[in-house]
Motif scaffolding. Structure first.
Motif, PDB file in Angstrom:
ATOM      1  N   HIS A 265      31.710 -32.241 -20.006  1.00  0.00           N
ATOM      2  CA  HIS A 265      33.069 -31.764 -19.720  1.00  0.00           C
ATOM      3  C   HIS A 265      33.018 -30.777 -18.567  1.00  0.00           C
ATOM      4  O   HIS A 265      31.935 -30.430 -18.048  1.00  0.00           O
ATOM      5  CB  HIS A 265      33.694 -31.120 -20.958  1.00  0.00           C
ATOM      6  CG  HIS A 265      32.825 -30.077 -21.617  1.00  0.00           C
ATOM      7  ND1 HIS A 265      32.485 -28.884 -21.021  1.00  0.00           N
ATOM      8  CD2 HIS A 265      32.203 -30.069 -22.825  1.00  0.00           C
ATOM      9  CE1 HIS A 265      31.721 -28.179 -21.818  1.00  0.00           C
ATOM     10  NE2 HIS A 265      31.517 -28.886 -22.922  1.00  0.00           N
ATOM     11  N   GLY A 266      34.187 -30.300 -18.169  1.00  0.00           N
ATOM     12  CA  GLY A 266      34.280 -29.317 -17.102  1.00  0.00           C
ATOM     13  C   GLY A 266      35.643 -28.662 -17.114  1.00  0.00           C
ATOM     14  O   GLY A 266      36.514 -29.016 -17.922  1.00  0.00           O
ATOM     15  N   PHE A 267      35.819 -27.702 -16.209  1.00  0.00           N
ATOM     16  CA  PHE A 267      37.104 -27.023 -16.060  1.00  0.00           C
ATOM     17  C   PHE A 267      37.666 -27.289 -14.672  1.00  0.00           C
ATOM     18  O   PHE A 267      36.917 -27.426 -13.695  1.00  0.00           O
ATOM     19  CB  PHE A 267      36.950 -25.517 -16.244  1.00  0.00           C
ATOM     20  CG  PHE A 267      36.794 -25.079 -17.670  1.00  0.00           C
ATOM     21  CD1 PHE A 267      37.890 -25.034 -18.520  1.00  0.00           C
ATOM     22  CD2 PHE A 267      35.553 -24.699 -18.167  1.00  0.00           C
ATOM     23  CE1 PHE A 267      37.748 -24.621 -19.841  1.00  0.00           C
ATOM     24  CE2 PHE A 267      35.393 -24.291 -19.473  1.00  0.00           C
ATOM     25  CZ  PHE A 267      36.502 -24.251 -20.323  1.00  0.00           C
ATOM     26  N   ALA A 268      38.985 -27.375 -14.583  1.00  0.00           N
ATOM     27  CA  ALA A 268      39.703 -27.364 -13.317  1.00  0.00           C
ATOM     28  C   ALA A 268      40.512 -26.081 -13.312  1.00  0.00           C
ATOM     29  O   ALA A 268      41.622 -26.020 -13.874  1.00  0.00           O
ATOM     30  CB  ALA A 268      40.602 -28.589 -13.188  1.00  0.00           C
ATOM     31  N   GLY A 269      39.935 -25.031 -12.716  1.00  0.00           N
ATOM     32  CA  GLY A 269      40.500 -23.689 -12.823  1.00  0.00           C
ATOM     33  C   GLY A 269      41.895 -23.536 -12.244  1.00  0.00           C
ATOM     34  O   GLY A 269      42.766 -22.906 -12.849  1.00  0.00           O
ATOM     35  N   MET A 270      42.124 -24.097 -11.057  1.00  0.00           N
ATOM     36  CA  MET A 270      43.432 -23.972 -10.430  1.00  0.00           C
ATOM     37  C   MET A 270      44.510 -24.704 -11.213  1.00  0.00           C
ATOM     38  O   MET A 270      45.672 -24.318 -11.201  1.00  0.00           O
ATOM     39  CB  MET A 270      43.369 -24.489  -8.995  1.00  0.00           C
ATOM     40  CG  MET A 270      42.506 -23.650  -8.075  1.00  0.00           C
ATOM     41  SD  MET A 270      42.467 -24.259  -6.367  1.00  0.00           S
ATOM     42  CE  MET A 270      41.474 -25.746  -6.538  1.00  0.00           C
ATOM     43  N   ARG A 271      44.127 -25.736 -11.909  1.00  0.00           N
ATOM     44  CA  ARG A 271      45.069 -26.482 -12.754  1.00  0.00           C
ATOM     45  C   ARG A 271      45.175 -25.869 -14.152  1.00  0.00           C
ATOM     46  O   ARG A 271      46.055 -26.228 -14.931  1.00  0.00           O
ATOM     47  CB  ARG A 271      44.603 -27.932 -12.899  1.00  0.00           C
ATOM     48  CG  ARG A 271      44.582 -28.746 -11.619  1.00  0.00           C
ATOM     49  CD  ARG A 271      43.934 -30.099 -11.885  1.00  0.00           C
ATOM     50  NE  ARG A 271      43.799 -30.937 -10.714  1.00  0.00           N
ATOM     51  CZ  ARG A 271      44.641 -31.927 -10.380  1.00  0.00           C
ATOM     52  NH1 ARG A 271      45.689 -32.186 -11.147  1.00  0.00           N
ATOM     53  NH2 ARG A 271      44.431 -32.643  -9.301  1.00  0.00           N
ATOM     54  N   ASN A 272      44.213 -24.990 -14.475  1.00  0.00           N
ATOM     55  CA  ASN A 272      44.079 -24.423 -15.819  1.00  0.00           C
ATOM     56  C   ASN A 272      43.940 -25.540 -16.851  1.00  0.00           C
ATOM     57  O   ASN A 272      44.642 -25.585 -17.865  1.00  0.00           O
ATOM     58  CB  ASN A 272      45.251 -23.509 -16.184  1.00  0.00           C
ATOM     59  CG  ASN A 272      44.884 -22.539 -17.303  1.00  0.00           C
ATOM     60  OD1 ASN A 272      43.693 -22.297 -17.573  1.00  0.00           O
ATOM     61  ND2 ASN A 272      45.894 -21.982 -17.965  1.00  0.00           N
ATOM     62  N   GLU A 273      42.989 -26.428 -16.575  1.00  0.00           N
ATOM     63  CA  GLU A 273      42.777 -27.584 -17.427  1.00  0.00           C
ATOM     64  C   GLU A 273      41.306 -27.721 -17.824  1.00  0.00           C
ATOM     65  O   GLU A 273      40.403 -27.285 -17.092  1.00  0.00           O
ATOM     66  CB  GLU A 273      43.210 -28.869 -16.725  1.00  0.00           C
ATOM     67  CG  GLU A 273      44.705 -28.985 -16.510  1.00  0.00           C
ATOM     68  CD  GLU A 273      45.084 -30.259 -15.777  1.00  0.00           C
ATOM     69  OE1 GLU A 273      46.305 -30.478 -15.596  1.00  0.00           O
ATOM     70  OE2 GLU A 273      44.181 -31.035 -15.383  1.00  0.00           O
ATOM     71  N   ALA A 274      41.096 -28.351 -18.969  1.00  0.00           N
ATOM     72  CA  ALA A 274      39.767 -28.802 -19.383  1.00  0.00           C
ATOM     73  C   ALA A 274      39.696 -30.303 -19.138  1.00  0.00           C
ATOM     74  O   ALA A 274      40.669 -31.028 -19.371  1.00  0.00           O
ATOM     75  CB  ALA A 274      39.541 -28.498 -20.856  1.00  0.00           C
ATOM     76  N   VAL A 275      38.562 -30.759 -18.645  1.00  0.00           N
ATOM     77  CA  VAL A 275      38.379 -32.181 -18.326  1.00  0.00           C
ATOM     78  C   VAL A 275      37.204 -32.695 -19.152  1.00  0.00           C
ATOM     79  O   VAL A 275      36.093 -32.160 -19.074  1.00  0.00           O
ATOM     80  CB  VAL A 275      38.104 -32.387 -16.824  1.00  0.00           C
ATOM     81  CG1 VAL A 275      38.046 -33.877 -16.502  1.00  0.00           C
ATOM     82  CG2 VAL A 275      39.174 -31.693 -15.979  1.00  0.00           C
ATOM     83  N   LEU A 276      37.453 -33.753 -19.933  1.00  0.00           N
ATOM     84  CA  LEU A 276      36.447 -34.272 -20.858  1.00  0.00           C
ATOM     85  C   LEU A 276      36.006 -35.671 -20.467  1.00  0.00           C
ATOM     86  O   LEU A 276      36.825 -36.489 -20.032  1.00  0.00           O
ATOM     87  CB  LEU A 276      37.001 -34.345 -22.290  1.00  0.00           C
ATOM     88  CG  LEU A 276      37.840 -33.188 -22.821  1.00  0.00           C
ATOM     89  CD1 LEU A 276      38.244 -33.481 -24.265  1.00  0.00           C
ATOM     90  CD2 LEU A 276      37.091 -31.882 -22.718  1.00  0.00           C
ATOM     91  N   GLY A 277      34.726 -35.959 -20.669  1.00  0.00           N
ATOM     92  CA  GLY A 277      34.192 -37.310 -20.561  1.00  0.00           C
ATOM     93  C   GLY A 277      33.690 -37.741 -21.926  1.00  0.00           C
ATOM     94  O   GLY A 277      32.865 -37.051 -22.529  1.00  0.00           O
ATOM     95  N   LEU A 278      34.186 -38.876 -22.439  1.00  0.00           N
ATOM     96  CA  LEU A 278      33.922 -39.237 -23.824  1.00  0.00           C
ATOM     97  C   LEU A 278      32.984 -40.428 -23.992  1.00  0.00           C
ATOM     98  O   LEU A 278      32.690 -41.157 -23.037  1.00  0.00           O
ATOM     99  CB  LEU A 278      35.237 -39.544 -24.551  1.00  0.00           C
ATOM    100  CG  LEU A 278      36.246 -38.416 -24.676  1.00  0.00           C
ATOM    101  CD1 LEU A 278      37.355 -38.822 -25.636  1.00  0.00           C
ATOM    102  CD2 LEU A 278      35.608 -37.123 -25.142  1.00  0.00           C
ATOM    103  N   ARG A 279      32.587 -40.632 -25.220  1.00  0.00           N
ATOM    104  CA  ARG A 279      31.724 -41.748 -25.603  1.00  0.00           C
ATOM    105  C   ARG A 279      32.379 -43.090 -25.288  1.00  0.00           C
ATOM    106  O   ARG A 279      31.701 -44.083 -25.032  1.00  0.00           O
ATOM    107  CB  ARG A 279      31.422 -41.642 -27.094  1.00  0.00           C
ATOM    108  CG  ARG A 279      30.455 -42.679 -27.627  1.00  0.00           C
ATOM    109  CD  ARG A 279      30.257 -42.479 -29.115  1.00  0.00           C
ATOM    110  NE  ARG A 279      29.241 -43.377 -29.649  1.00  0.00           N
ATOM    111  CZ  ARG A 279      28.881 -43.408 -30.923  1.00  0.00           C
ATOM    112  NH1 ARG A 279      29.453 -42.606 -31.792  1.00  0.00           N
ATOM    113  NH2 ARG A 279      27.955 -44.245 -31.327  1.00  0.00           N
TER     114      ARG A 279
END
Length: 626
Positions: A265-279
């Motif tokens: 996973h990761g963060f997109a700080g300017m968007r204030n979002e969490a980004v997930l990669g799943l199974r």
């Protein structure tokens, strides 16, 4: 360190010159293996393994693969360099805040500062942390933190002196993701399993400030851009916790159960979002204020193992299912799109004209290709859960696809329209064959039956039963009167279509019979092969085993040349060509990046096509020789 031979498939496909002559290339300009004349699809941005991803400040991609660091121009889809940095697998990468160098760690515990422009190691440290899982810069850039499995715990070192400044153990059974610095750089947050997932400790003393989160194992941990929370990927979702009191802020749970396992996973700080990669191979964007999902899309055919968000947050780079993909964060689709399958190619067939190849894939699509130019002429959707076998009608107007959901679907080869669905089998459809007048279709499946479908009218299919277990292959004789079948019970059976009865049975194979075919003068031979690697030739009149050939291992597919004299069998990354009369090997063809799963030969015998787990099809000139 010296530039190395790249492990990336895309890197290995660099143009070369052999004996003063330019090596043949595919439609994308990538070199072809010896004997191949075209590649259908492409191997661009495919890797055998990737341990971590990152971005350079200018948007180029960084890929760790084995001991190498690859730098990609992601806008063009080309690799700019591949450099061996370590002697063992690199496991961790982090850019220094100024973007000029990166911190790399390898599995043996050596940490490097590496300059991506000069491709040189700036400095390195041999730490005491074997089984290294992570290496991170301190917030002030004066120290670095490593964590791993031997010993199980964390250690901190001074960047200038290389001296160890702190270290400690943890109460976990293991760690997969290592550790990160806490908000002020004076604490460490380490992820592990099994009774609890996260421990927050004072670096200098090892004092435990808190332990929290329970969901088997922490797959990856990241500190939020505002340095107030930690995001952890777990067995069935991703969870974000407040560091002030270790309470759960949000549970990002887009897919129920273990399908929602979040390895990266990761963060997109300017968007204030969490980004997930799943199974599941899907990417999910979540709003960190509301906890609601913003967007989801499928990027990979299987589990996503690495993820990085671009500096401008326009893109997300992911690795999964052997494929490197950069997706547009707003559109939810790949930045670059090539005509190719998204999963292994399980089945291939030529059209009667011999100039078109049909491929069926686990990605639930069929594609029609020009065999010589490599151009994708038609993409057909609707092969639910994947196409595992194909047949083309004698007039070349239709193709039948056997799907994982137990349904046979017939499509138009003109425009991809679904023409018919044949339902009745239970389990995978394993094999299909049209009769030579195109009026009937013979099928077999995991339910242990062979069915003969009338394609004209509403007649019920004729069902042939006798195999004990799944029937993996069927073939129809030239006069349309007989059917051969082979299955998991290790038998080859000959059937009379008109009387719907078994005529003969052969039992020489040890293990599954994967493929059967008619061959020889006027189709008087039966040829079979399978799990035991034996290519057996039977006299259909006497029922005797005439000869057998050792293909060298489990043989997934086989085709017979139109004149009945040759057998082409899957082998390793290509195929073996055998003379059926004397059992001599005529040729070996190799060149896929993974094992071959399917074969087809053109009606005139001049071309062979092989499909593989690398998602591509290779077209070969039929080998010369008797």
């Amino acid at each position: 360190m010296k530039p190395s031979v790249a492990t990336a498939i895309g890197v290995s496909l660099m143009a070369v010159t052999i004996c003063g002559a330019q090596q043949p290339v595919d439609s994308f300009g990538d070199p072809l293996p010896q004997g191949a004349i075209q590649r259908l699809g492409t191997l661009k941005m495919r890797y055998g393994s990737v341990s971590a991803l990152a971005y350079l400040p200018d948007g180029r991609g960084v890929v760790l693969t084995g001991p190498n660091v690859d730098i990609w121009d992601l806008a063009a889809g080309t690799v700019q360099s591949s450099t061996q940095v370590a002697k063992t697998t690199l496991t961790s990468v982090e850019m220094r805040p100024d973007g000029k160098v990166m911190l790399l760690g390898d599995a043996s515990g050596i940490v490097y500062e590496w300059d991506p422009e000069t491709k040189e190691i700036v400095r390195s440290w041999a730490t005491e942390q074997a089984g290294l899982r992570s290496a991170r810069y301190s917030p002030d850039g004066t120290r670095f933190l490593v964590a791993g499995t031997s010993p199980l715990g964390y250690m901190e070192y001074d960047l200038e002196t290389g001296g160890k400044t702190a270290g400690g153990g943890v109460e976990f059974a293991t760690t997969r993701c290592g550790a990160i610095y806490g908000p002020d750089g004076a604490t460490v947050i380490m992820g592990g399993g099994y009774a609890h997932l996260l421990e927050h400790r004072v670096l200098a003393t090892g004092e435990l400030l808190g332990k929290f989160a329970t969901n088997y194992e922490a797959k990856e941990i990241r500190l939020s851009p505002d340095r107030t929370c930690v995001l952890v990927g777990v067995e069935s979702c991703a969870e974000e916790y407040k560091l002030s009191d270790y309470s759960l802020l949000h549970r990002y749970d887009p897919v129920p159960g273990e399908a929602g396992r979040c390895y990266t996973h990761g963060f997109a700080g300017m968007r204030n979002e969490a980004v997930l990669g799943l199974r599941t191979g899907s990417i999910h964007r979540y709003d960190r204020v509301s906890g609601g999902e913003v967007l989801r899309w499928m990027a990979h055919p299987s589990v996503i193992m690495a993820l990085a968000v671009s500096p401008d947050e326009k893109y997300v780079l992911t690795y999964g299912g052997g494929l490197l993909v950069e997706s547009d964060m707003d559109a939810g689709r790949p930045r670059l799109q090539w005509d190719r399958h998204g999963g292994p190619v399980q089945a291939i067939a030529f059209t009667p004209s011999g100039d078109r190849v049909i491929s069926g894939s686990e990605d639930a699509t069929l594609r029609v290709w020009d065999a010589r130019s490599g151009k994708s002429l038609l993409r057909i959707e609707g092969a639910t859960l994947g196409a595992y076998t194909l047949a083309v009608s004698p007039d070349g107007s239709r193709t039948a696809a056997g799907c994982k959901d137990g349904i046979i679907r017939e499509f138009s080869l003109t425009d991809g329209t679904l023409l018919a669905e044949l339902k009745g089998h239970l389990g995978f459809i394993r094999s299909l064959a049209y009769t030579h007048d195109g009026a009937r279709l013979v099928s077999s499946a995991d339910d242990g039956s062979v069915r003969i479908w009338s394609l004209k009218g509403d007649e019920e299919p004729v069902v042939l039963k006798g195999h004990l277990g799944g029937v993996l292959s069927v073939a129809v004789s030239a006069d349309g009167s007989r059917v051969l079948s082979g299955g998991r019970d290790g038998t080859v059976r000959l059937w009379d279509i008109a009387q719907a009865r078994e005529i003969k049975q052969h039992t020489a194979h040890r293990g599954w019979v994967e493929v059967v075919a008619f061959a020889g003068p006027e189709g008087t031979w039966a040829v079979s092969t399978g799990r035991d690697g034996k290519v057996a030739r039977w006299d259909l009149q006497t029922g005797e085993l005439v000869a057998d050939i050792d293909n060298g291992g489990w043989t997934y597919d086989m085709v017979i040349s139109p004149d009945g004299s040759r057998a082409y069998c899957t082998a390793a990354t290509g195929a073996n060509c055998w003379n059926l009369a004397d059992g001599q090997k005529i040729a070996e063809l190799r060149g896929h990046a993974s094992g071959t799963l399917g074969l087809a030969v053109s009606p005139d015998g001049s071309l062979l096509a092989t499909g593989a787990g690398d998602t591509s099809v290779l077209v070969w000139e039929a080998p010369a020789g008797q």
